[in-house]
Enzyme design. Structure first.
Site, short mmCIF file in Angstrom:
data_model
loop_
_atom_site.label_atom_id
_atom_site.label_comp_id
_atom_site.label_asym_id
_atom_site.label_seq_id
_atom_site.Cartn_x
_atom_site.Cartn_y
_atom_site.Cartn_z
N HIS A 17 0.87 -1.19 0.00
CA HIS A 17 0.00 0.00 0.00
C HIS A 17 0.89 1.23 0.00
CE1 HIS A 17 -3.86 2.03 1.77
NE2 HIS A 17 -3.14 2.90 1.08
N GLU A 200 -11.42 3.35 5.85
CA GLU A 200 -10.39 4.25 6.42
C GLU A 200 -11.16 5.31 7.21
OE1 GLU A 200 -8.20 6.52 3.50
OE2 GLU A 200 -6.58 7.02 4.91
N ASP A 278 1.77 3.94 2.94
CA ASP A 278 0.74 4.76 2.32
C ASP A 278 1.33 5.93 1.54
OD1 ASP A 278 -1.86 5.35 1.63
OD2 ASP A 278 -2.51 6.01 3.62
N ASP A 279 1.62 7.03 2.22
CA ASP A 279 2.20 8.23 1.60
C ASP A 279 3.36 8.68 2.49
OD1 ASP A 279 0.01 8.94 -0.54
OD2 ASP A 279 -1.07 8.49 1.31
N1 HPA Z 1 -6.66 7.37 1.32
C1 HPA Z 1 -7.34 7.72 0.23
N2 HPA Z 1 -6.77 8.23 -0.85
C2 HPA Z 1 -5.45 8.40 -0.86
C3 HPA Z 1 -4.69 8.04 0.24
C4 HPA Z 1 -5.32 7.49 1.38
O1 HPA Z 1 -4.72 7.14 2.42
N3 HPA Z 1 -3.40 8.34 -0.10
C5 HPA Z 1 -3.41 8.82 -1.35
N4 HPA Z 1 -4.66 8.86 -1.82
ZN ZN Z 2 -3.75 4.79 0.57
#
Ligand code: HPA
Ligand code: ZN
Length: 338
Positions: A17, A200, A278-279
């Site tokens: 992810h 989420e 994630d990011d």
């Molecule tokens: N959630 C939803 N969209 C996203 C995310 C996330 O964590 N990171 C980049 N786009």
């Molecule tokens: Zn994500």
């Protein structure tokens, strides 16, 4: 480093992810803004980092879309992807499944060929130069709706040989998975893997829809699935992997404290979570930082860490031979690690 932190850090692992545009470090962003003559609303790397203070998903997304605006040329996508892969190699990632957001680029006049071409070229080099295997997953931006997703699907057709799966990301609440049934059916028919961000910020009902309407093979995040006992039972029965992102959850206020992270509850419920960044540039760390944050805040056992590491390969889209080889490599490491 505690024993468990170094056990996790040194282990071979998969990351499942990771939004490539979310790995954009401010230094590289500035360099690209300069070479592409794009104006950023920040004067320094410090100013950018100071802006990374979010109280929900949307506040992050607004800055994330702004950041990706400097990506214009094929080489930009290559450089961004290569920077992530070299950083991931330092965390002993040996397999990465990477998301990209084509709609975030097409809207700015970037061609599909340049975006996917630059990313795929770096992924190829990572296999030969870093020993990292990979899969590429194209995400649809759910806030743009299914009509736009279907157009993007059409634009992706000449490049399907470079794309292994489709996903669903961006603003979750108000954009349920059921809206994307037709485009996911097309991707399924084309033989692509299917994943979706669900649970989420959105309710358990969105996770149900992702399972039933989209027929996903993996849930991205899935934290809120724990609110629904029948859903937990279903996810466990299916052996469904959850790609969990602890530092992201903290930064986006999905949890209030790392001590309250649902990883122990997920493991106790027989779910199959794995740990991801994630990011990473926006959320304060790469995959090993996510392990370290969990280990320092929660009473996780060695068996828990081993399970999380195994789940990263088990939940991957590697072919069966590669998956078994990676699991054997991890087992070799774990039996000899102190
Ligand atoms: N959630 C939803 N969209 C996203 C995310 C996330 O964590 N990171 C980049 N786009
Ligand atoms: Zn994500």
């Amino acid at each position: 480093m505690t024993d468990l932190t170094s056990l996790a850090a040194n282990a071979p692992k998969a990351e499942l992810h990771l939004h490539i545009e979310g790995s954009f470090e401010p230094e590289l962003m500035f360099e690209m803004a300069r070479r592409n003559a794009v104006d950023l609303p920040f004067n320094s790397v410090e100013e950018i980092r100071a802006a990374y203070d979010f109280s929900n998903l949307q506040e992050f997304l607004d800055i994330y879309y702004q950041g990706m605006s400097v990506l214009l040329q094929e080489q930009d996508f290559y450089d961004l992807t290569w920077a992530y892969l070299t950083r991931a190699a330092a965390d002993n990632v040996i397999h990465a499944e990477i998301f990209f957001d084509p709609q975030g680029h097409l809207v700015r006049g970037v061609t599909f060929a340049d975006a996917v071409g630059g990313i795929a070229r770096a992924l190829g080099d990572a296999q030969t130069q870093l020993g990292i295997s990979s899969k590429l997953i194209m995400c649809f931006l759910r806030h743009l709706g299914e009509e736009e997703a279907l157009k993007t699907w059409e634009q992706a057709q000449p490049f399907l040989s470079l794309i292994d799966g489709v996903g669903l990301d961006s603003s979750e609440v108000g954009h349920p998975p059921s809206k994307f049934k037709a485009v996911f059916a097309k991707a399924r028919k084309a033989g692509l893997h299917l994943v979706a961000h669900a649970g989420e910020e959105g309710p358990p009902a969105y996770v149900w829809e992702a399972l039933d309407d989209l027929q996903i093979e993996r849930v991205d995040h899935g934290n809120r699935a724990l609110e629904d006992a029948a859903l937990v039972k279903q996810l466990a029965a299916k052996g469904m992997c959850l790609t969990v992102c602890p530092l992201s959850n903290l930064k986006l206020c999905v949890i209030d404290d790392m001590q309250n992270h649902p990883i122990p509850a997920m493991l106790a419920a027989g779910l199959k979570p794995c740990i991801n960044s994630d990011d990473p540039s926006y959320f304060g760390g790469y995959v090993n930082d996510n392990f370290a944050a969990l280990i320092s805040s929660l009473p996780l056992s060695r068996a828990d860490i081993e399970q999380l590491l195994r789940n990263s390969f088990d939940g991957s889209f590697m072919d069966e031979t590669d998956k078994q080889a990676a699991l054997a490599k991890l087992d070799d490491y774990l039996v000899s690690a102190p």
